[in-house]
Scaffold this active site. Structure first.
Site, PDB file in Angstrom:
ATOM      1  N   ALA A  35      -7.271   6.709   1.367  1.00  8.58           N
ATOM      2  CA  ALA A  35      -8.116   5.525   1.548  1.00  8.58           C
ATOM      3  C   ALA A  35      -8.604   5.458   2.991  1.00  8.58           C
ATOM      4  O   ALA A  35      -9.700   4.974   3.267  1.00  8.58           O
ATOM      5  CB  ALA A  35      -7.308   4.280   1.209  1.00  8.58           C
ATOM      6  N   ASP A 151       5.292  -0.837  -1.075  1.00 13.80           N
ATOM      7  CA  ASP A 151       4.269  -0.065  -1.796  1.00 13.80           C
ATOM      8  C   ASP A 151       4.847   1.275  -2.252  1.00 13.80           C
ATOM      9  O   ASP A 151       4.206   2.314  -2.104  1.00 13.80           O
ATOM     10  CB  ASP A 151       3.035   0.132  -0.905  1.00 13.80           C
ATOM     11  CG  ASP A 151       1.820   0.615  -1.694  1.00 13.80           C
ATOM     12  OD1 ASP A 151       1.840   0.516  -2.941  1.00 13.80           O
ATOM     13  OD2 ASP A 151       0.848   1.084  -1.069  1.00 13.80           O
TER      14      ASP A 151
END
Length: 356
Positions: A35, A151
């Protein structure tokens, strides 16, 4: 005309991105595209090892993202554990402020757990046991440093050919006694989210990582995600379809009345036997899974309890499961980000690797 490349730099292109790195690094190949930027493998001629270099272009365009990157750099430079990725270098920007790109150098790992799970490679009980042991060992260390990862998912668990596992991607990590009103910017992949996160409970603890690790465990056992929810409501339904309807006691942590009403309206479900979900699963493995995927976070096992489970007989040794020497200092995190402050912080971190 292009600017000339300084003599102490190497320039190359990978994945449509131009890298200008210190001359000690020689490009091997592109290995990933995340990302935040492109990752390449490189030879480090100074140490004679292969490393991964991540370039984050225009890193300060989005201040929230930039703050995450600073947080990750600070955490990685603090951590010292075999099962967390090592930060080897932050390249020194040309100036304290006014620059755009960040270059981070870490251990080079061959693959990640997501690729392994969805490959044709057979996974023995020993493989799964060893992966799980290393994840829990790394997270035990993080939790002892007052860090919740938040995460954990297969693509954030990196592996090499020796099956050594290292946890990465700490940009969403938090402390669990930091003022928590901003924990709502939680963007972890939905399938690995604990019920207390999905149901927006303000009281969440390091137990959210145990839930995510349980989801990874189930994916190793079944080679498929266990709770591939399409949205929040679908995710809650998928969780209850396997774990059964929660008792009133097990819903006490849910403060949101709408969330309680939604669950109470669902058809009542009995808990599914894990041996039905994973008929080939080893009974001891399924017993551990049952302790991790518990709806009520208060009843969910801790990482330490999981490591002591009989599933890890032969691997678990408290003397070889180091804790952090001190808690991570989160005080730096409490600021309103500006480009200049963040650029200065990255520069300060880079100076640790480049003492003048």
């Amino acid at each position: 005309m292009e600017e000339p490349v300084p003599e102490d730099k190497n320039k190359f292109s990978a994945g449509g991105t131009t890298f200008i790195v210190d001359s000690r690094y020689e490009f091997i190949k592109k290995i990933g595209h995340g990302a935040y930027g492109v990752v390449v493998a490189a030879n480090d001629h100074q140490t004679g090892t292969k490393v991964a270099i991540k370039k984050i272009p225009n890193a300060f365009e989005d201040l929230v993202d930039a703050k995450r990157i600073v947080r990750e750099i600070k955490l990685l430079s603090f951590f010292d554990h075999e099962n967390t990725i090592s930060l080897l270098d932050v390249m020194l920007p040309p100036h304290r402020t006014g620059y755009n790109d960040i270059y981070i150098v870490t251990d080079l790992m061959e693959t990640d757990l997501h690729r392994v799970i969805y490959s044709k490679q057979a996974l023995s009980n020993e493989h799964i046991q060893y992966f799980m042991y290393q994840i829990l060992r790394g997270v035990l260390y993080m939790h002892s440093a007052n860090v919740i990862h938040r995460d954990l998912k297969p693509s954030n668990l990196l592996l090499n050919k020796q099956c050594d596992l290292k946890i990465c991607d700490l940009g969403l990590a938090r402390g669990y006694d930091v003022n928590t009103e901003n924990l709502t910017e939680y963007v972890v992949t939905r399938w690995y989210r604990a019920p207390e996160v999905v149901l927006n409970s303000s009281q969440y603890t390091e137990q959210i990582d145990v839930w995510s690790i349980g989801c990874v465990f189930s994916e190793l056992l079944g080679r498929n995600p266990l709770f591939p929810g399409e949205d929040y409501l679908d995710l809650v339904q998928k969780i209850i379809a396997v774990l059964g309807s929660p008792s009133p006691e097990d819903m006490e942590f849910i403060e949101n009345p709408a969330a309680r009403r939604f669950i109470n309206k669902l058809a009542k479900k009995e808990k599914t036997k894990w041996s039905t979900v994973y008929p080939k699963g080893h009974p001891v493995a399924l017993d551990l899974l049952d302790k991790m995927l518990v709806f009520n976070p208060i009843k969910r096992w801790t990482v330490k309890q999981c490591l002591e489970h009989p599933y890890f007989n032969g691997l678990h040794n408290p003397d070889e499961e180091p804790l952090a020497s001190a808690p991570f200092d989160w005080s730096f995190d409490n600021f309103e980000p500006t480009k200049e402050i963040l650029q200065n912080m990255v520069y300060e971190e880079a100076l640790k690797f480049h003492p003048a």
